[in-house]
Design an enzyme around this catalytic site. Structure first.
Site, PDB file in Angstrom:
ATOM      1  N   LYS A   1       0.863  -1.185   0.000  1.00 33.27           N
ATOM      2  CA  LYS A   1       0.000   0.000   0.000  1.00 33.27           C
ATOM      3  C   LYS A   1       0.895   1.229   0.000  1.00 33.27           C
ATOM      4  O   LYS A   1       1.944   1.241   0.649  1.00 33.27           O
ATOM      5  CB  LYS A   1      -0.866   0.021   1.276  1.00 33.27           C
ATOM      6  CG  LYS A   1      -2.070   0.913   1.181  1.00 33.27           C
ATOM      7  CD  LYS A   1      -3.246   0.184   0.550  1.00 33.27           C
ATOM      8  CE  LYS A   1      -4.406   1.099   0.292  1.00 33.27           C
ATOM      9  NZ  LYS A   1      -5.538   0.399  -0.324  1.00 33.27           N
TER      10      LYS A   1
ATOM     11  N   VAL B   1     -21.244  -0.917  -4.866  1.00 32.02           N
ATOM     12  CA  VAL B   1     -21.236  -2.308  -4.407  1.00 32.02           C
ATOM     13  C   VAL B   1     -22.613  -2.731  -3.868  1.00 32.02           C
ATOM     14  O   VAL B   1     -23.191  -3.728  -4.320  1.00 32.02           O
ATOM     15  CB  VAL B   1     -20.150  -2.505  -3.317  1.00 32.02           C
ATOM     16  CG1 VAL B   1     -20.253  -3.876  -2.678  1.00 32.02           C
ATOM     17  CG2 VAL B   1     -18.766  -2.302  -3.915  1.00 32.02           C
TER      18      VAL B   1
END
Ligand code: NAD
Length: 355
Positions: free
Chosen positions: A81, A187
């Site tokens: 990340k 989503v």
């Protein structure tokens, strides 16, 4: 900045790289948690942190999360990340993105980046001018892997909810099964549409009340105030908005048999998984059930890297393994009396060679 190895979120990360480019003003932290299964893959967050150490914590915590997610999705990718420490005005220039691209390139493929909070597809296209180690780029053609990950994440959650209903309620059909959905965006909305086709009973909530009401009208469901969705009596509660929604208070007020949704880090603290388990509520660990998007993005990246083509069919084949993975977690949880979140963490640790 304090030494990163004294941070509570430091978990034997293989690499924590601090990037500073005076000319463009770039300050970034790239954390690679594990490359045991492949390059450390995970998005870049562009955020203004009150203190640099807050950015470091995000990079450490989120890169470990990506190791677990990629491993459980069966992807040949490790976890990484990046965070770009934005100034207060959140100044983002082509020079800054170019310098970030150079930094990623300099790691020689140990880290593969993608979009995250504050970084758009156009930003990734700019980064990709300086490095090949980028995923989440626009794709050409409807059949190609990649593109917007939302619909793929929604598909994985839909399949995961069906598996949870089979496991917990012994039902093979979603007809009449009541699903309460928190968050009707990319989503939650996509998943609700799939569930509606199967005849599920839907209660929808969003802080954008119009969005929830519009979708409820379209799908023949009901919409409720965002403040009451967590206490709605239902068979399945599907959190698809924010993280950290499950704590002592909210868990005590739940009226559901199952919690299964796409929001990242739903458990406010690690011990809340045990509290859910003790309440006999089946939990689908979020990083296992919400892997559809990363599966799509990774499939696109791997195909481009290897000079082959990959279609949505391949992505769907991989997404179809999400229910199997959840079944393994729940079976082991049933056998051992250990909550599914802990079982999933241990399975992931095993997969990345840290069992
Ligand atoms: P989105 O922005 O499209 O949708 C989120 C929706 O939640 C919005 O409609 C918003 O108004 C609503 N919302 C915010 N706070 C709320 C609250 N307190 N109560 C009810 N509704 C609320 O985002 P998305 O892409 O659908 O992502 C949803 C969640 O899933 C996020 O936690 C994200 O991190 C996670 N996730 C997304 C993907 C993906 O592929 N998009 C992949 C993995 C995980």
């Amino acid at each position: 900045m304090t030494a990163f190895w004294t941070e509570p979120d430091f978990d034997d990360h293989e690499m924590v790289h601090v990037v500073r480019d005076r000319k463009s003003g770039l300050t970034a932290i790239i954390a690679v948690h594990s490359t045991h299964l492949g390059p450390g893959a995970g998005g870049t967050r562009f955020w203004h942190y009150p203190e640099p150490k807050d950015g470091l914590r995000d990079a450490l915590r989120l890169s470990r999360g990506m190791s677990y997610k990629n491993a459980m999705a069966g992807l040949p990718m490790g976890g990484g990340k990046a965070v770009i420490l934005a100034d207060e005005a959140r100044t983002k220039t082509p020079e800054l993105l170019a310098a970030f691209g150079d930094a990623v390139e300099g790691l020689g493929g140990k880290y593969v980046t993608a979009e995250d909070v504050g970084i758009s597809e156009a930003d990734m296209v700019a980064v990709a001018k300086r490095t090949a180690h980028v995923s989440g780029l626009p794709v050409s053609g409807d059949d190609a892997a990649g593109g917007d990950p939302g619909p793929f994440t929604a598909m994985g959650i839909y399949l995961g909810i069906k598996a949870a209903v089979r496991h917990k309620l012994g039902k093979d059909s979603m007809s009449g099964v009541h699903v309460a959905v928190q968050g009707t965006g990319s989503v939650g909305g996509g998943m609700a549409r799939l569930l509606a086709k199967d005849g599920a009973k839907l209660t929808l909530a969003d802080i954008n009340a119009e969005r929830a009401a519009g979708l409820a009208a379209e799908l023949g469901g009901k919409s409720v105030d965002a403040g009451s969705i967590l206490t709605t009596p239902c068979d399945v509660l599907s959190p698809n908005a924010l993280g950290a929604i499950l704590d002592e208070t909210s868990i005590a007020a739940l009226d559901t048999a199952i919690v299964a949704g796409g929001a990242n880090n739903q458990l406010a603290r690690a011990h809340h998984g045990k509290i859910l388990f003790e309440r006999d509520i089946l939990f689908a660990p979020d990083y296992v059930i919400n892997a559809g998007g990363i599966i799509s993005v990774a499939t696109e990246y791997l195909a481009r890297r290897d000079g082959v083509s990959a279609g949505v069919e391949e992505v769907h084949k991989r997404i179809a393994t999400i229910p199997e993975k959840l079944e393994q977690v729940w079976a082991q949880s049933d056998d051992t009396g250990i909550s599914p979140d802990i079982v999933a963490d241990r399975m992931a640790q095993e997969l990345i060679g840290r069992g």
